[in-house]
Motif scaffolding. Structure first.
Motif, PDB file in Angstrom:
ATOM      1  N   THR A 159      -1.483  -4.117   1.339  1.00 21.41           N
ATOM      2  CA  THR A 159      -2.487  -3.048   0.974  1.00 21.41           C
ATOM      3  C   THR A 159      -2.959  -2.588   2.457  1.00 21.41           C
ATOM      4  O   THR A 159      -3.377  -1.595   2.856  1.00 21.41           O
ATOM      5  CB  THR A 159      -3.424  -3.569   0.192  1.00 21.41           C
ATOM      6  N   GLY A 160      -3.585  -3.695   3.234  1.00 20.65           N
ATOM      7  CA  GLY A 160      -4.229  -3.560   4.340  1.00 20.65           C
ATOM      8  C   GLY A 160      -3.047  -2.961   5.591  1.00 20.65           C
ATOM      9  O   GLY A 160      -3.726  -2.193   6.133  1.00 20.65           O
ATOM     10  N   ARG A 161      -1.999  -3.376   5.626  1.00 24.03           N
ATOM     11  CA  ARG A 161      -1.035  -2.866   6.431  1.00 24.03           C
ATOM     12  C   ARG A 161      -0.802  -1.447   6.219  1.00 24.03           C
ATOM     13  O   ARG A 161      -0.546  -0.662   7.197  1.00 24.03           O
ATOM     14  CB  ARG A 161       0.246  -3.769   6.284  1.00 24.03           C
ATOM     15  N   LEU A 162      -0.638  -1.107   5.069  1.00 24.29           N
ATOM     16  CA  LEU A 162      -0.386   0.464   4.783  1.00 24.29           C
ATOM     17  C   LEU A 162      -1.395   1.220   4.819  1.00 24.29           C
ATOM     18  O   LEU A 162      -1.260   2.536   4.337  1.00 24.29           O
ATOM     19  CB  LEU A 162       0.533   0.329   3.432  1.00 24.29           C
ATOM     20  N   GLY A 163      -2.576   0.644   4.613  1.00 24.95           N
ATOM     21  CA  GLY A 163      -3.829   1.327   4.500  1.00 24.95           C
ATOM     22  C   GLY A 163      -3.934   2.088   3.132  1.00 24.95           C
ATOM     23  O   GLY A 163      -4.487   3.056   3.011  1.00 24.95           O
ATOM     24  N   LEU A 164      -3.395   1.458   1.962  1.00 22.70           N
ATOM     25  CA  LEU A 164      -3.689   1.934   0.761  1.00 22.70           C
ATOM     26  C   LEU A 164      -5.134   2.084   0.142  1.00 22.70           C
ATOM     27  O   LEU A 164      -5.780   1.411   0.740  1.00 22.70           O
ATOM     28  CB  LEU A 164      -3.020   1.036  -0.399  1.00 22.70           C
ATOM     29  N   GLY A 165      -5.315   3.422  -0.701  1.00 17.24           N
ATOM     30  CA  GLY A 165      -6.390   3.476  -1.254  1.00 17.24           C
ATOM     31  C   GLY A 165      -6.912   2.468  -2.231  1.00 17.24           C
ATOM     32  O   GLY A 165      -6.224   1.683  -2.617  1.00 17.24           O
ATOM     33  N   ARG A 166      -8.284   2.564  -2.496  1.00 16.80           N
ATOM     34  CA  ARG A 166      -8.856   1.804  -3.455  1.00 16.80           C
ATOM     35  C   ARG A 166      -8.203   1.661  -4.767  1.00 16.80           C
ATOM     36  O   ARG A 166      -7.880   0.347  -5.156  1.00 16.80           O
ATOM     37  CB  ARG A 166     -10.292   2.087  -3.637  1.00 16.80           C
TER      38      ARG A 166
END
Length: 237
Positions: A159-166
């Motif tokens: 999630t952090g690596r890909l910058g996924l939304g909330r």
């Protein structure tokens, strides 16, 4: 926000936080609810040595609850929760974090899994629920705790690596926890090592501990980076 030192300054580095800021509030709420369920089940079955109503409704674990070929699948799953299998997975994930230059994530893997499994062991001694006699403490399931915790950690990293939304990030994290926990929980019940509520307890243990550990790792790391930046500024004066 996550920070790093660059030329004595503290700058933002997206994705370096092990607990993505956008998910902190939601995961904090989920962790609180998981802790409540964990405690409630523990109080309900404290000192018990027989399956509860929910356990009997789902399945009564025996040595042959599941027959081949699914039993072989359960045995393989169980191996990854044993010391040798778990250590192999930890080394592999930590190595991956280091190769990707994410030392904070590597620390999170060790700290998160250690805290989760350690909490499960402590709760086993406190609750005192047994299965098959002979002092086999069963609540919560340590194998399920480990698998769920590892699934959560990997999902948080992605999630952090890909910058996924909330919303997408939350769904990914919960899906990973559900799949990993359900797979290992099924294996433990199938092999007669735990009651279904033990597996649920293990799942809740990881959900309660991992977000708290991630927040603590980020807080300690950010403070350390802040002190390094302050030291750098003093050296240039």
């Amino acid at each position: 926000m996550p920070r790093r030192r660059r030329g004595g300054r503290v700058t933002v580095r997206p994705g370096s936080a092990v607990l993505p800021p956008s998910l902190r509030a939601r995961l904090g709420l989920i962790a609180g609810l998981a802790a409540l369920v964990l405690v409630a089940i523990g109080v309900r079955y404290s000192g018990h040595s027989q399956p509860g109503i929910v356990d009997r409704w789902i399945v009564k674990p025996t040595a042959d609850s599941v027959r081949p070929p699914w039993r072989y699948v359960a045995v393989v799953m169980d191996f990854w929760g044993e010391p040798a299998g778990a250590a192999t997975l930890v080394v592999a994930v930590v190595t991956g974090c280091l190769l990707l230059r994410r030392p904070r994530a590597a620390v999170f893997v060790v700290a998160g899994l250690g805290a989760s499994v350690g909490t499960a062991r402590l709760l086993k001694a406190l609750v005192g629920r047994t299965i098959h006699g002979d002092g086999n403490l069963s609540y919560p399931s340590g194998h399920t705790t480990f698998a769920t915790a590892l699934g959560l950690i990997v999902a948080l990293f992605v999630t952090g690596r890909l910058g996924l939304g909330r919303t997408v990030g939350t769904l990914l994290v919960l899906a990973a926890a559900l799949v990993a926990g359900a797979a290992m929980g099924w294996a433990e019940v199938a092999l007669g090592a735990h009651y279904p509520t033990d597996a649920l307890g293990g799942w809740c243990t990881a959900l309660a501990v991992i977000p708290a550990t991630g927040w603590l790792v980020d807080r300690v790391a950010d403070r350390r980076l802040g002190r390094m930046a302050d030291a750098g500024r003093r050296e240039r004066r």
